[in-house]
Design an enzyme around this catalytic site. Structure first.
Site, PDB file in Angstrom:
ATOM      1  CD  GLU A  61     -21.745  -1.108   0.879  1.00 46.19           C
ATOM      2  OE1 GLU A  61     -22.265  -0.864   2.214  1.00 46.19           O
ATOM      3  OE2 GLU A  61     -22.049  -1.887   0.198  1.00 46.19           O
TER       4      GLU A  61
ATOM      5  CD  GLU B  18     -29.057   1.343  -3.150  1.00 40.86           C
ATOM      6  OE1 GLU B  18     -28.153   0.620  -3.032  1.00 40.86           O
ATOM      7  OE2 GLU B  18     -29.775   1.355  -4.361  1.00 40.86           O
TER       8      GLU B  18
ATOM      9  CG  ASP C 254     -27.196  -2.056 -10.504  1.00 42.87           C
ATOM     10  OD1 ASP C 254     -27.360  -2.969  -9.935  1.00 42.87           O
ATOM     11  OD2 ASP C 254     -28.073  -1.014 -10.383  1.00 42.87           O
TER      12      ASP C 254
ATOM     13  CG  ASP D 156     -22.376 -11.464 -10.189  1.00 39.24           C
ATOM     14  OD1 ASP D 156     -22.374 -10.107  -9.746  1.00 39.24           O
ATOM     15  OD2 ASP D 156     -23.091 -11.823 -11.091  1.00 39.24           O
TER      16      ASP D 156
HETATM   17  C1  LIG Z   1     -26.900  -5.374  -7.423  1.00 45.26           C
HETATM   18  S1  LIG Z   1     -27.225  -4.609  -5.959  1.00 45.26           S
HETATM   19  C2  LIG Z   1     -26.016  -4.953  -4.962  1.00 45.26           C
HETATM   20  C3  LIG Z   1     -26.696  -4.505  -3.523  1.00 45.26           C
HETATM   21  C4  LIG Z   1     -25.694  -4.672  -2.278  1.00 45.26           C
HETATM   22  N1  LIG Z   1     -24.139  -3.897  -2.498  1.00 45.26           N
HETATM   23  C5  LIG Z   1     -25.354  -6.037  -2.283  1.00 45.26           C
HETATM   24  O1  LIG Z   1     -24.423  -6.473  -2.319  1.00 45.26           O
HETATM   25  O2  LIG Z   1     -26.249  -6.769  -1.932  1.00 45.26           O
HETATM   26  C6  LIG Z   1     -26.553  -3.019  -6.872  1.00 45.26           C
HETATM   27  C7  LIG Z   1     -27.012  -1.672  -5.814  1.00 45.26           C
HETATM   28  O3  LIG Z   1     -26.454  -0.445  -6.485  1.00 45.26           O
HETATM   29  C8  LIG Z   1     -27.443   0.471  -6.602  1.00 45.26           C
HETATM   30  N2  LIG Z   1     -26.882   1.534  -7.430  1.00 45.26           N
HETATM   31  C9  LIG Z   1     -26.719   1.388  -8.789  1.00 45.26           C
HETATM   32  N3  LIG Z   1     -25.861   2.316  -9.006  1.00 45.26           N
HETATM   33  C10 LIG Z   1     -25.526   3.124  -8.300  1.00 45.26           C
HETATM   34  C11 LIG Z   1     -25.137   4.491  -8.196  1.00 45.26           C
HETATM   35  N4  LIG Z   1     -24.637   5.042  -9.085  1.00 45.26           N
HETATM   36  N5  LIG Z   1     -25.067   5.173  -6.992  1.00 45.26           N
HETATM   37  C12 LIG Z   1     -25.364   4.409  -5.719  1.00 45.26           C
HETATM   38  N6  LIG Z   1     -25.986   3.380  -5.674  1.00 45.26           N
HETATM   39  C13 LIG Z   1     -26.374   2.688  -6.874  1.00 45.26           C
HETATM   40  C14 LIG Z   1     -28.625  -0.183  -6.870  1.00 45.26           C
HETATM   41  O4  LIG Z   1     -29.934   0.616  -6.547  1.00 45.26           O
HETATM   42  C15 LIG Z   1     -28.611  -1.605  -6.075  1.00 45.26           C
HETATM   43  O5  LIG Z   1     -29.145  -1.304  -4.827  1.00 45.26           O
END
Ligand SMILES: C[S@@+](CC[C@H](N)C(=O)[O-])C[C@H]1O[C@@H](n2cnc3c(N)ncnc32)[C@H](O)[C@@H]1O
Length: 319
Positions: free
Chosen positions: A27, A52, A102, A138
């Site tokens: 994930e 993460e 993101d 979304d």
């Molecule tokens: C909008 S949040 C969604 C978190 C979770 N999946 C949820 O649905 O609640 C996006 C997450 O992806 C992480 N993230 C962004 N770019 C990433 C990357 N290249 N590798 C790992 N994590 C990443 C961010 O730190 C953040 O916690």
């Protein structure tokens, strides 16, 4: 449960991380770890790997997994693409989940998006035959973008459909549903493989230290400095003086492809028979277990060159 850099080889056999064989499921961007808990419960035979970038999220997910008794997950703090490229062996992955990535909505930030053609090509070499990435988001525009990017590679079948119920229970899923935003889902199933094997890019360097001659006590305060090198950048952030001696400790940030490391480089008086008076050694410290990449080597070089500009004389370098 947390993957430390020193536990890795490039690539790393999954059995080494999990102590057992099993389908490897990744994930990317696991946030608070809710979905990993769900996967651990629903599929106790799966070996779960999470990436993460946020340290706060890694901490929260770590506590949640421990509290919920899920022992089949390993967490990596860093970029998901780094794991895919450098740590996961060829054909090693059964499945990848990306929930609410993101979106980087501005056009000039699209390069930061995870799901683009280059990533899909790389992923095609790491997924097993028939392996798949499941995206739930979304963000309509990022969703269309990711589907287009996957299709342009010709390596994935893209099937849009309703999201699996568990992906609608993540922190962000609940947040966006409360705002009545529509949710999009697609399964990207590997149908072919890129001809480029996308070998790991990471190379470890054995030696990074230097010997200088001079007086560390005479060195002035450091102001932040940026050093670029092919493939990355190191930034000398701060220098701290040891109150009990002459040693200096430099906090250095290194950024290489998908790998960001903060490290400590130490300069300390190092008397040798050849240099009984004013010898100074400069070396990377083990604190934080940095991977000894090109960036680590460049960090030591940057500190050494900074000290030279402060009047110390270079005697010998190993980098
Ligand atoms: C909008 S949040 C969604 C978190 C979770 N999946 C949820 O649905 O609640 C996006 C997450 O992806 C992480 N993230 C962004 N770019 C990433 C990357 N290249 N590798 C790992 N994590 C990443 C961010 O730190 C953040 O916690």
């Amino acid at each position: 449960m947390l993957i430390t850099p020193s536990s890795l080889t490039f690539p790393t056999p999954p059995e080494r991380l999990f102590g057992r064989p099993g389908p490897l499921v990744l994930e990317v961007g696991f946030g608070d770890g809710r979905f990993l808990v769900h996967l651990g419960r629903a599929h106790p035979d799966w070996n779960l790997l999470g990436a993460e970038v946020s340290l706060g999220s890694v901490t929260r997910a770590f506590k949640r997994l421990r509290r919920e008794g899920v022992r089949t997950a390993r967490l990596y703090k860093g970029h998901g693409r780094f794991l895919v490229r450098n740590v996961i062996p060829r054909h090693g992955l059964h499945r990848v989940y990306v929930n609410f990535p993101d979106p980087w909505p501005r056009k000039r930030h699209h390069k930061n998006r995870l799901l683009q053609a280059g990533f899909f090509r790389l992923l095609s070499t790491r997924l097993e035959d028939g392996g798949a990435l499941l995206l739930t988001t979304d963000h309509a525009e990022y969703f269309a973008f990711a589907c287009d990017e996957a299709r342009t590679t010709g390596l994935f079948d893209v099937a849009e459909g309703p999201p699996p119920p568990a992906t609608l229970q993540t922190k962000y899923a609940l947040k966006w549903q409360a705002e009545r935003r529509p949710i999009y889902h697609a399964v990207f199933t590997k149908t072919a493989e890129a001809p480029d094997p996308y070998e790991p890019t990471l190379e470890l360097c054995e030696m990074q230290h230097a010997l200088l001659e001079g007086d560390l006590r005479a060195v002035p305060p450091l102001t932040k400095e940026v050093h670029r090198f092919p493939g990355g950048v190191v930034v000398l952030l701060e220098a701290y003086r040891d109150p009990a001696g002459d040693a200096l400790l430099f906090l250095v940030l290194s950024e290489e492809e998908d790998l960001r490391q903060e490290m400590l480089v130490k300069a300390w008086p190092h008397r040798t028979p050849a240099r009984p008076e004013r010898g100074v050694a400069v070396a990377l410290q083990r604190f934080g277990e940095p991977l000894t990449t090109r960036g680590a080597r460049e960090a030591v070089r940057a500190v050494t060159e900074w000290l030279e500009r402060q009047g110390l004389r270079r005697v010998e370098t190993w980098f």
